[in-house]
Scaffold this motif. Sequence first.
Motif, short mmCIF file in Angstrom:
data_model
loop_
_atom_site.label_atom_id
_atom_site.label_comp_id
_atom_site.label_asym_id
_atom_site.label_seq_id
_atom_site.Cartn_x
_atom_site.Cartn_y
_atom_site.Cartn_z
N LYS A 54 0.56 -4.48 -1.23
CA LYS A 54 1.67 -3.84 -1.94
C LYS A 54 2.80 -3.67 -0.94
O LYS A 54 2.63 -3.06 0.10
CB LYS A 54 1.24 -2.48 -2.50
CG LYS A 54 0.31 -2.59 -3.70
CD LYS A 54 0.10 -1.24 -4.34
CE LYS A 54 -0.72 -1.36 -5.61
NZ LYS A 54 -0.01 -2.11 -6.64
N THR A 71 8.71 -5.60 4.05
CA THR A 71 8.89 -6.50 2.93
C THR A 71 9.73 -7.72 3.32
O THR A 71 10.79 -7.57 3.91
CB THR A 71 9.61 -5.76 1.77
OG1 THR A 71 8.89 -4.58 1.46
CG2 THR A 71 9.69 -6.66 0.55
N GLU A 77 5.39 -7.11 -6.19
CA GLU A 77 4.77 -7.55 -4.95
C GLU A 77 5.44 -8.80 -4.36
O GLU A 77 4.85 -9.52 -3.56
CB GLU A 77 3.26 -7.80 -5.13
CG GLU A 77 2.49 -6.54 -5.52
CD GLU A 77 1.00 -6.76 -5.54
OE1 GLU A 77 0.57 -7.94 -5.43
OE2 GLU A 77 0.26 -5.78 -5.65
#
Length: 350
Positions: A95, A102, A187
């Motif tokens: 996640k 990210t 995701e």
Amino acid sequence: MWPRKQEEIGRNRNSGFVGFMDRKSADMALKEMDGFILLGYEMKVCWGKYVPIPPKPIFENGNVTKKPSTGFPFSATIPTEVQSSHLGMITASDKLDNYSQTPEVHVIIPHDIRIKKLIHRTVEYVIRYGSKFEELLMAKELGSQRYKFLFDSQISDHAYYRWKLYSLLNGDQLDSWKTEMFYMFSEGPIWIPPPLPYSDNVRRVATGRLCKRLRKLDMTRGSIARTMVFAIERAEASDQIAEIITKYKFDSTTDKKSMIARLYLVSDILNNSSAPVSNAWKLRQSFEKKLEAFFEVFVTSYREIDARLKAEQFRRSVLTVLAIWESLLVFPTEFISKLALGFFQNHLDV
């Protein structure tokens, strides 16, 4: 450039110049590297000043390899500060709620206007006819270089296509969109849209203010400098700025001092077009398109001056500016010679 001197380190910015043997190679480098993320920094690549071409390359690299894939969709990158500790640990099942871990997709608007228009047209038809149209198009154009953006997820044009489709489907306009970063799917990487182009409202306001400055422009250094800074700071609208400065209330009947002041303004803008200001480099390209017509006005005015002494003073003022451009390599010598040609004829000749 590396290694950097202490003086260069003190400037608090990294910059350098790279020369190419031909225009095509330089165009390719500009398209590929502008906006590229290097060591966590977005590269700003633009045209520099013209330089003489050496007889052979100073540096040759015969082992140029293609930029490796990052392994993430759309060639997303990991922010530099977490690469060392997280790269290789993130999997598709993780996640990615923590932004610092990210992958990022920095959307870049295509430099090639033909590709940009093709992408926009494709997006229009996909929205109109649905995903089935995209499937049929991909089947028909398999292996096509023109439609490479449909197949190669590792190039920036593909990311632009996917973002533009998503953007329009979510209520944005073709020339106006939300600039906040977002997740396109769960995701997945975080998407960072490109900055908005110069808006029409801002352009109209800037046009009025620029025209007002030109009406008040005189030979004083402060007047020219303030107008130059105004133009540099609005370089996103470079074509319109060049159009206004070279044409607004400017013809062979214009007062001679006002004409020279306008020329000094153009010269200051060109000499500062390499400043570290967003899109400043565009100004030189925009003015280059207008300069032949701009100098024709000077030549016409020069030939209409009856007094020989005044004509010679006017001529010298113009040629001095061109000599400075040549010494600073603002434009190729051939182009500058073409601009100066009309001043080497008798000023009374028609």
